[in-house]
Design a protein around this motif. Structure first.
Motif, PDB file in Angstrom:
ATOM      1  N   ILE A  52      12.861  21.028  44.270  1.00 16.55           N
ATOM      2  CA  ILE A  52      13.723  21.795  43.139  1.00 16.55           C
ATOM      3  C   ILE A  52      13.039  21.753  41.814  1.00 16.55           C
ATOM      4  CG2 ILE A  52      15.045  19.426  42.799  1.00 16.55           C
ATOM      5  CD1 ILE A  52      17.376  20.928  42.270  1.00 16.55           C
ATOM      6  N   SER A  53      13.341  23.158  41.278  1.00 19.95           N
ATOM      7  CA  SER A  53      12.686  23.360  40.109  1.00 19.95           C
ATOM      8  C   SER A  53      13.852  23.370  39.156  1.00 19.95           C
ATOM      9  CB  SER A  53      11.762  24.487  39.834  1.00 19.95           C
ATOM     10  OG  SER A  53      12.515  25.735  39.870  1.00 19.95           O
ATOM     11  N   SER A  54      13.552  22.936  37.822  1.00 17.83           N
ATOM     12  CA  SER A  54      14.812  23.268  36.863  1.00 17.83           C
ATOM     13  C   SER A  54      14.401  22.863  35.730  1.00 17.83           C
ATOM     14  CB  SER A  54      15.758  22.355  37.098  1.00 17.83           C
ATOM     15  OG  SER A  54      16.893  22.526  36.389  1.00 17.83           O
ATOM     16  N   HIS A  55      15.027  23.764  34.670  1.00 20.27           N
ATOM     17  CA  HIS A  55      14.976  23.598  33.193  1.00 20.27           C
ATOM     18  C   HIS A  55      15.813  22.666  32.738  1.00 20.27           C
ATOM     19  CE1 HIS A  55      13.554  27.938  32.853  1.00 20.27           C
ATOM     20  NE2 HIS A  55      12.350  27.116  32.621  1.00 20.27           N
ATOM     21  N   ILE A  56      16.959  22.086  33.376  1.00 18.17           N
ATOM     22  CA  ILE A  56      17.910  21.226  32.994  1.00 18.17           C
ATOM     23  C   ILE A  56      17.362  19.751  33.263  1.00 18.17           C
ATOM     24  CG2 ILE A  56      20.406  20.691  32.918  1.00 18.17           C
ATOM     25  CD1 ILE A  56      20.857  23.754  33.756  1.00 18.17           C
ATOM     26  N   LEU A  57      16.881  19.215  32.399  1.00 13.74           N
ATOM     27  CA  LEU A  57      15.875  17.880  32.876  1.00 13.74           C
ATOM     28  C   LEU A  57      16.625  16.853  33.077  1.00 13.74           C
ATOM     29  CD1 LEU A  57      12.500  18.467  30.801  1.00 13.74           C
ATOM     30  CD2 LEU A  57      13.281  19.432  33.185  1.00 13.74           C
ATOM     31  N   ASP A  58      17.887  16.558  32.203  1.00  9.58           N
ATOM     32  CA  ASP A  58      18.716  15.767  32.247  1.00  9.58           C
ATOM     33  C   ASP A  58      19.468  15.545  33.639  1.00  9.58           C
ATOM     34  OD1 ASP A  58      18.353  14.684  29.930  1.00  9.58           O
ATOM     35  OD2 ASP A  58      20.004  15.515  28.967  1.00  9.58           O
ATOM     36  N   GLU A  59      19.765  16.566  34.215  1.00  3.06           N
ATOM     37  CA  GLU A  59      20.246  16.716  35.535  1.00  3.06           C
ATOM     38  C   GLU A  59      19.326  16.756  36.641  1.00  3.06           C
ATOM     39  OE1 GLU A  59      23.577  17.171  36.053  1.00  3.06           O
ATOM     40  OE2 GLU A  59      23.175  17.326  38.251  1.00  3.06           O
ATOM     41  N   LEU A  60      18.278  17.013  36.454  1.00  2.35           N
ATOM     42  CA  LEU A  60      17.100  17.126  37.453  1.00  2.35           C
ATOM     43  C   LEU A  60      16.837  15.365  37.579  1.00  2.35           C
ATOM     44  CD1 LEU A  60      15.430  19.065  39.402  1.00  2.35           C
ATOM     45  CD2 LEU A  60      13.466  18.825  37.532  1.00  2.35           C
ATOM     46  N   TYR A  61      16.695  14.737  36.225  1.00  2.00           N
ATOM     47  CA  TYR A  61      16.755  13.298  36.292  1.00  2.00           C
ATOM     48  C   TYR A  61      17.599  12.581  37.226  1.00  2.00           C
ATOM     49  CZ  TYR A  61      16.105   8.549  34.542  1.00  2.00           C
ATOM     50  OH  TYR A  61      15.885   7.129  34.359  1.00  2.00           O
ATOM     51  N   GLN A  62      18.722  12.990  37.372  1.00  2.00           N
ATOM     52  CA  GLN A  62      19.817  12.357  38.013  1.00  2.00           C
ATOM     53  C   GLN A  62      19.630  12.621  39.756  1.00  2.00           C
ATOM     54  OE1 GLN A  62      23.761  12.017  36.582  1.00  2.00           O
ATOM     55  NE2 GLN A  62      23.207  13.431  34.791  1.00  2.00           N
ATOM     56  N   LEU A  63      18.847  13.539  39.893  1.00  2.00           N
ATOM     57  CA  LEU A  63      18.664  14.198  41.173  1.00  2.00           C
ATOM     58  C   LEU A  63      17.283  13.575  41.686  1.00  2.00           C
ATOM     59  CD1 LEU A  63      20.216  15.815  43.228  1.00  2.00           C
ATOM     60  CD2 LEU A  63      18.886  17.867  42.238  1.00  2.00           C
ATOM     61  N   ALA A  64      16.257  13.892  41.218  1.00  2.00           N
ATOM     62  CA  ALA A  64      14.920  13.842  41.856  1.00  2.00           C
ATOM     63  C   ALA A  64      14.708  12.184  41.806  1.00  2.00           C
ATOM     64  CB  ALA A  64      13.836  14.660  40.977  1.00  2.00           C
ATOM     65  N   THR A  65      13.593  12.079  42.983  1.00  2.00           N
ATOM     66  CA  THR A  65      13.032  10.596  43.062  1.00  2.00           C
ATOM     67  C   THR A  65      11.463  10.800  42.638  1.00  2.00           C
ATOM     68  OG1 THR A  65      12.429  11.284  45.352  1.00  2.00           O
ATOM     69  CG2 THR A  65      14.400  10.005  44.792  1.00  2.00           C
ATOM     70  N   ARG A  66      11.020  12.071  42.386  1.00  2.00           N
ATOM     71  CA  ARG A  66       9.483  12.007  41.918  1.00  2.00           C
ATOM     72  C   ARG A  66       9.643  13.559  41.060  1.00  2.00           C
ATOM     73  NH1 ARG A  66       4.516  12.736  44.724  1.00  2.00           N
ATOM     74  NH2 ARG A  66       5.645  13.292  46.738  1.00  2.00           N
ATOM     75  N   PHE A  67       8.998  13.442  40.278  1.00  2.00           N
ATOM     76  CA  PHE A  67       8.756  14.489  39.343  1.00  2.00           C
ATOM     77  C   PHE A  67       7.158  15.189  39.167  1.00  2.00           C
ATOM     78  CE2 PHE A  67      11.707  11.767  37.669  1.00  2.00           C
ATOM     79  CZ  PHE A  67      13.128  12.501  37.746  1.00  2.00           C
ATOM     80  N   GLY A  68       6.879  16.279  39.183  1.00  2.00           N
ATOM     81  CA  GLY A  68       5.691  16.941  38.907  1.00  2.00           C
ATOM     82  C   GLY A  68       5.618  17.803  37.577  1.00  2.00           C
ATOM     83  N   ILE A  69       4.970  17.656  36.499  1.00  2.00           N
ATOM     84  CA  ILE A  69       5.191  18.519  35.505  1.00  2.00           C
ATOM     85  C   ILE A  69       3.940  19.382  35.304  1.00  2.00           C
ATOM     86  CG2 ILE A  69       5.019  18.279  32.983  1.00  2.00           C
ATOM     87  CD1 ILE A  69       6.485  15.466  33.098  1.00  2.00           C
ATOM     88  N   LEU A  70       4.328  20.550  35.547  1.00  2.00           N
ATOM     89  CA  LEU A  70       3.488  21.961  35.365  1.00  2.00           C
ATOM     90  C   LEU A  70       3.265  22.497  34.002  1.00  2.00           C
ATOM     91  CD1 LEU A  70       2.224  23.411  37.868  1.00  2.00           C
ATOM     92  CD2 LEU A  70       4.261  24.871  38.008  1.00  2.00           C
ATOM     93  N   ASN A  71       2.092  22.699  33.817  1.00  2.00           N
ATOM     94  CA  ASN A  71       1.710  23.415  32.558  1.00  2.00           C
ATOM     95  C   ASN A  71       0.619  24.370  32.804  1.00  2.00           C
ATOM     96  OD1 ASN A  71       2.043  24.077  29.656  1.00  2.00           O
ATOM     97  ND2 ASN A  71       0.501  22.695  29.245  1.00  2.00           N
ATOM     98  N   ASN A  72       0.911  25.577  32.349  1.00  2.00           N
ATOM     99  CA  ASN A  72       0.121  26.796  32.613  1.00  2.00           C
ATOM    100  C   ASN A  72      -0.496  26.593  34.018  1.00  2.00           C
ATOM    101  OD1 ASN A  72       0.431  27.690  29.885  1.00  2.00           O
ATOM    102  ND2 ASN A  72      -1.143  26.273  29.047  1.00  2.00           N
TER     103      ASN A  72
END
Lengths: 256, 308
Positions: free
Chosen positions: B188-208
């Protein structure tokens, strides 16, 4: 492919546009056969005039023959259904749903093309079916000879092929531009453009074989030599194949 | 654990512009992977590459063990997705849309339509057509279409954008239910990071177009846990005082700063004990990082992990 046909006809069944289009088709046929008048988009051949004026009311056989000269109206009555089943998929990008769940782009193209073929078939059947039944009930069915049956079958098959050729160009434009408006404009402009080119470049004989709309209307009344008929069929088949190959190639290359 | 997706050194260029640059992501069954990035970072391009709406310029994508060809497309039948915005037939109701898509997908389960509608909560929308749906209802419709063929892997691109707070909670609960009850893997991709935090078990941070950081929720919580920040003139003396009042979990960061991770001692008690023992206290605050701050720090290059 079969699933797409089932799905798209379910979609049409639940669309007001479908019923309005079919109502217009039936109304158009009724207004012609009940008043005994023909409308055409291009020029009308002398043989049709002679046949129409050759006394007597329109019975089913006569009306069916005469109404072959109005068959190109079907282009405008296939167009809305084409837009509903295929055009909207591109303008609203709903092609993503089947493509992202296991359908190849080639399969998608073939499925949509097969839906389109079924639509053309149904419109032609409804058109001639209405003509035959309504005039038959009103003025009698006339004598259905074997010769008439064969000639009508040949004319209708040629008309089907030419309708598919016209829309192959529209489908190509749709797959290139993803624009419904461009596809609609192409469907209307393409036959006119060929006509105009044919008038300008009068010495370029082969251009007449691409006058699909004119040939649809004269399919029954123009006596074509076998060689001429072959050229018309070749031009239509060539257009269908080339546009089909280009459409699938371009669609396969596109980032969606 | 079964590997659902492996993105290996994937790059994508549009003309001269590099949109993705050697991206590597691996998802296992049951993962909920949150893809974080600014607009234009390449999130949608990654998701579209997985479902073959875009062809990567370089690299390989392996889905359920299959890397290419018609077998890969076949494996997409095990996925469901909402990319960019949910799309369905405007003139049809929720139920009619699902019947339409079930015919196209060749879904044979006669209960699939009603079960899916009920699951996403669109079973009471009656004759309302898709074109008249609210954004929340459209997102649920998109999810329903994605779930129709009972996928093992769900790909969602900004699915909660524009939803009201209640719709966001409902959507989150639906996804968590799918993950818990069916072990469904979710990207799942999202801008709403607080919400994503409550959902995801892992995060990938993408820049450029580059994954600059991958972190599990557990690792993030460890790095971003709350602490009391002290700024004092004499850390040695201060640590002795802290021990005397029963505080053992702290870390001296530098000549002036101590972080206390034991949060059961009141700030007032710490402050008064330090002052009584002649320690000059200039700052005492409770701090911690949320995902948004973490992301911002990482992207801005303003210290990242070291400041956490």
């Amino acid at each position: 492919m079969f699933n797409m046909i089932r799905g798209d006809f379910y979609r049409l069944k639940h669309s007001k546009g479908f019923y309005i289009t079919e109502f217009i088709l039936i109304a158009l046929v009724l207004s012609s056969v009940l008043t005994g008048t023909l409308g055409t988009i291009g020029a009308r051949s002398d043989s049709i005039e002679e046949f129409q004026q050759a006394g007597g009311a329109w019975n089913a056989v006569k009306a069916t023959k005469l109404m072959t000269s109005m068959c190109s109206f079907l282009i405008y009555l296939i167009l809305p259904l084409f837009i509903m089943t295929t055009g909207f998929e591109f303008s609203r990008r709903s092609y993503k749903n089947p493509l992202s769940s296991g359908m190849t782009r080639l399969n998608y193209y073939l499925s949509k093309y097969s839906v389109f073929i079924v639509i053309v078939l149904l419109q032609v059947i409804l058109y001639y079916g209405t003509v035959y039944v309504v005039t038959g009930i009103k003025n009698g069915f006339g004598i259905f000879t074997l010769n008439f049956g064969i000639k009508m079958a040949q004319a209708i098959l040629l008309q089907l092929l030419l309708l598919l050729a016209i829309f192959s160009v529209s489908i190509l434009v749709l797959f290139i531009t993803f624009s419904t408006i461009s596809a609609v404009v192409t469907t209307i402009i393409f036959p006119l453009l060929v006509n105009i080119l044919h008038m300008i470049f009068i010495k370029v004989a082969w251009l007449k074989y691409f006058d699909f709309q004119g040939t649809i209307d004269s399919a029954y009344f123009t006596h074509l030599s076998t060689q001429n008929l072959e050229f018309y069929i070749l031009a239509a088949c060539g257009t269908i194949v080339v546009c089909g190959l280009l459409s699938t190639y371009i669609f396969n290359q596109k980032n969606l | 654990m079964e590997e659902v997706l492996k993105i290996d050194q994937v790059a994508k260029q549009f003309g001269r512009q590099t949109v993705l640059n050697d991206v590597n992501i691996t998802l296992h069954r049951g993962d909920i992977y949150g893809l974080i990035g600014r607009n234009g970072a390449g999130k949608t391009t990654i998701l579209k590459s997985i479902i073959k709406l875009i062809q990567p310029t370089k690299g390989t994508i392996t889905l359920f063990g299959v890397t290419k060809g018609s077998n890969y497309i076949h494996q997409l039948r095990r996925t469901g997705s909402i990319i960019e915005s949910p799309v369905a037939v405007d003139q049809l109701t929720a139920r009619q849309n699902l019947i339409y898509y079930s015919k196209i997908h060749g879904v044979v389960d006669s209960n699939a339509v009603d079960d899916t509608l009920k699951f996403v909560g669109l079973d009471t929308t009656g004759k309302k057509k898709f074109k008249d749906f609210s954004l929340g209802m459209k997102q649920k419709m998109g999810l329903a279409i994605a779930l129709l063929n009972k996928p093992d892997f769900l790909i969602l691109d900004e699915p909660i954008n524009g939803l009201d707070p209640i719709a966001i909670v409902e959507f989150r609960e639906l996804l968590l239910k799918l993950n818990r009850t069916q072990q469904m893997t979710i990207l799942i991709s999202s801008h709403i990071l607080d919400e994503l935090y409550q959902l995801a078990t892992r995060f990938g941070i993408l820049n450029n177009g580059t994954i600059v950081k991958e972190i599990t929720k557990q690792e993030f919580e460890e790095q971003s846990r709350e602490f009391i920040k002290l700024e004092v003139d004499n850390p040695d003396l201060a640590t002795n005082v802290l021990r005397k009042i029963g505080c053992s979990n702290f870390k001296v960061i530098n000549d002036h700063r101590i972080n206390i991770y034991q949060l059961d001692i009141a700030n007032a008690k710490i402050a008064s004990s330090l002052i009584e023992n002649q320690v000059q206290l200039s700052t005492i605050t409770r701090e911690g990082l949320n995902l948004e701050q973490y992301f911002k720090q990482l992207i801005d290059g303003m210290g990242g992990e070291q400041d956490v």
